[in-house]
Motif scaffolding. Structure first.
Motif, PDB file in Angstrom:
ATOM      1  N   ALA A  82      -3.193   1.991 -10.459  1.00  0.00           N
ATOM      2  CA  ALA A  82      -4.259   2.974 -10.642  1.00  0.00           C
ATOM      3  C   ALA A  82      -4.001   3.850 -11.875  1.00  0.00           C
ATOM      4  O   ALA A  82      -4.917   4.142 -12.650  1.00  0.00           O
ATOM      5  N   LYS A  83      -2.737   4.236 -12.059  1.00  0.00           N
ATOM      6  CA  LYS A  83      -2.399   5.075 -13.211  1.00  0.00           C
ATOM      7  C   LYS A  83      -2.647   4.336 -14.523  1.00  0.00           C
ATOM      8  O   LYS A  83      -3.198   4.897 -15.478  1.00  0.00           O
ATOM      9  N   TYR A 118       0.808  -1.219   0.000  1.00  0.00           N
ATOM     10  CA  TYR A 118       0.000   0.000   0.000  1.00  0.00           C
ATOM     11  C   TYR A 118       0.842   1.271   0.000  1.00  0.00           C
ATOM     12  O   TYR A 118       0.318   2.357  -0.265  1.00  0.00           O
ATOM     13  N   GLY A 119       2.137   1.149   0.250  1.00  0.00           N
ATOM     14  CA  GLY A 119       3.011   2.317   0.169  1.00  0.00           C
ATOM     15  C   GLY A 119       3.942   2.265  -1.021  1.00  0.00           C
ATOM     16  O   GLY A 119       4.927   2.991  -1.063  1.00  0.00           O
ATOM     17  N   SER A 120       3.622   1.423  -2.011  1.00  0.00           N
ATOM     18  CA  SER A 120       4.571   1.152  -3.089  1.00  0.00           C
ATOM     19  C   SER A 120       4.282   1.943  -4.366  1.00  0.00           C
ATOM     20  O   SER A 120       3.170   2.421  -4.595  1.00  0.00           O
ATOM     21  N   GLU A 121       5.312   2.014  -5.223  1.00  0.00           N
ATOM     22  CA  GLU A 121       5.146   2.571  -6.560  1.00  0.00           C
ATOM     23  C   GLU A 121       4.193   1.713  -7.383  1.00  0.00           C
ATOM     24  O   GLU A 121       3.410   2.232  -8.182  1.00  0.00           O
ATOM     25  N   ASP A 122       4.272   0.398  -7.195  1.00  0.00           N
ATOM     26  CA  ASP A 122       3.414  -0.508  -7.965  1.00  0.00           C
ATOM     27  C   ASP A 122       1.942  -0.264  -7.670  1.00  0.00           C
ATOM     28  O   ASP A 122       1.099  -0.367  -8.571  1.00  0.00           O
ATOM     29  N   ASN A 123       1.619   0.029  -6.423  1.00  0.00           N
ATOM     30  CA  ASN A 123       0.228   0.280  -6.061  1.00  0.00           C
ATOM     31  C   ASN A 123      -0.303   1.505  -6.802  1.00  0.00           C
ATOM     32  O   ASN A 123      -1.425   1.501  -7.322  1.00  0.00           O
ATOM     33  N   LEU A 124       0.516   2.547  -6.891  1.00  0.00           N
ATOM     34  CA  LEU A 124       0.134   3.743  -7.630  1.00  0.00           C
ATOM     35  C   LEU A 124       0.110   3.478  -9.127  1.00  0.00           C
ATOM     36  O   LEU A 124      -0.773   3.958  -9.842  1.00  0.00           O
ATOM     37  N   GLU A 125       1.062   2.672  -9.601  1.00  0.00           N
ATOM     38  CA  GLU A 125       1.139   2.339 -11.025  1.00  0.00           C
ATOM     39  C   GLU A 125      -0.119   1.629 -11.499  1.00  0.00           C
ATOM     40  O   GLU A 125      -0.604   1.878 -12.607  1.00  0.00           O
ATOM     41  N   TRP A 149       5.148  -3.316 -13.803  1.00  0.00           N
ATOM     42  CA  TRP A 149       5.426  -3.629 -12.401  1.00  0.00           C
ATOM     43  C   TRP A 149       6.918  -3.603 -12.129  1.00  0.00           C
ATOM     44  O   TRP A 149       7.701  -4.196 -12.868  1.00  0.00           O
TER      45      TRP A 149
END
Length: 262
Positions: A248-249, A239-246, A259
């Protein structure tokens, strides 16, 4: 019997293949178990590896479990099996990556328990299974814990109490294996599935595996509270990762996500 290199490994991209190759039957002695544990530990700790496949050498045997001949020669049944316990997989802590078992032949006793330690099981159409420990006056300990949770209780108990053999079709019917594949196509299918998983989000896979382990003996709400409260390490990292934001983007931009595992 030659067993100088009973555990063979191969890697391609993010996929790591472990082959138990100890003729004639791929039985596991202490040395082999230790080597398998070292292989799976290396897989666990290498961030460039995403998915593992475990299979047996040859076409007749996946693994019959413990090497009784080695035991008769003094290989202690209660000896040091290595970092991951018997077969290197079933007691390996914090293994948060997918593992596919490609059962290429007979899988009985500890060999079936090894397959049960994987997350998915593909079976060759000629594979056969059994838990025959009862006939030698011992207990299939890991299977006694796992099997009644995987298939209907009364079927699991029948297999444990009788030690009878069953084929790939029956294993599939009870949900013990995901898919039956022609023997000459088994490894192609295993690699196809492994490559698919390797292209997925590793941090999500890690969270799924930890959630499943944590929730196994928990009440639903208790498990949910640990997940939503980010008390599990892998969930907190996700939940604090770049992948989590990726993720959604990529959805918003209508493209495939990329990933990075961070």
């Amino acid at each position: 019997m030659t067993d100088e290199n009973p555990v063979k490994t191969r890697r391609e991209g993010g996929v790591f293949e472990v082959t138990l190759d100890r003729p004639k039957a791929n039985a596991i002695d202490l040395k082999t178990s230790v080597l398998m544990g070292e292989a799976f530990q290396a897989f666990r700790d290498d961030d460039t590896l995403r998915v593992a496949i475990v299979t047996g050498g040859g076409e007749k045997f996946f693994c019959p479990g413990w090497d009784l001949k080695a035991a008769a020669d003094g290989d202690a049944v209660d000896g040091n099996y290595g970092v991951g316990g018997f077969g290197g997989l079933q007691e390996l802590r914090d293994l948060n990556k997918p593992v596919i078992a490609a059962v290429n032949g007979i899988a009985c006793g500890g060999g079936l328990e090894l397959a049960l330690s994987a997350d998915m099981i593909l079976s060759a159409d000629h594979a056969r299974f059994a838990l025959p420990e009862i006939r030698s006056g011992t207990v299939a300990d890991a299977a006694s814990i796992k099997l009644p949770k995987r298939i209907p209780y009364h079927i699991a108990m029948e297999l444990l109490l009788t030690g009878r053999w069953f084929d790939a079709e029956e294993a599939h019917r009870w949900g013990l294996v995901n898919e039956i594949v022609a023997g000459d196509q088994l490894m192609d299918r295993a690699w196809e599935l492994a490559r698919l998983l390797a292209s997925g989000p590793p941090l999500v896979y890690a969270a799924i595996k930890e959630i499943v382990r944590d929730a196994e003996d928990s009440k639903f709400q208790d498990a949910m509270n640990r997940v939503t409260g980010r008390h599990l390490r892998t969930v907190d990292v996700l939940y604090g990762s770049e992948d989590n934001l990726e993720g959604a983007k990529a959805f918003a931009e209508k493209r495939d996500p990329v990933w990075k595992g961070r």
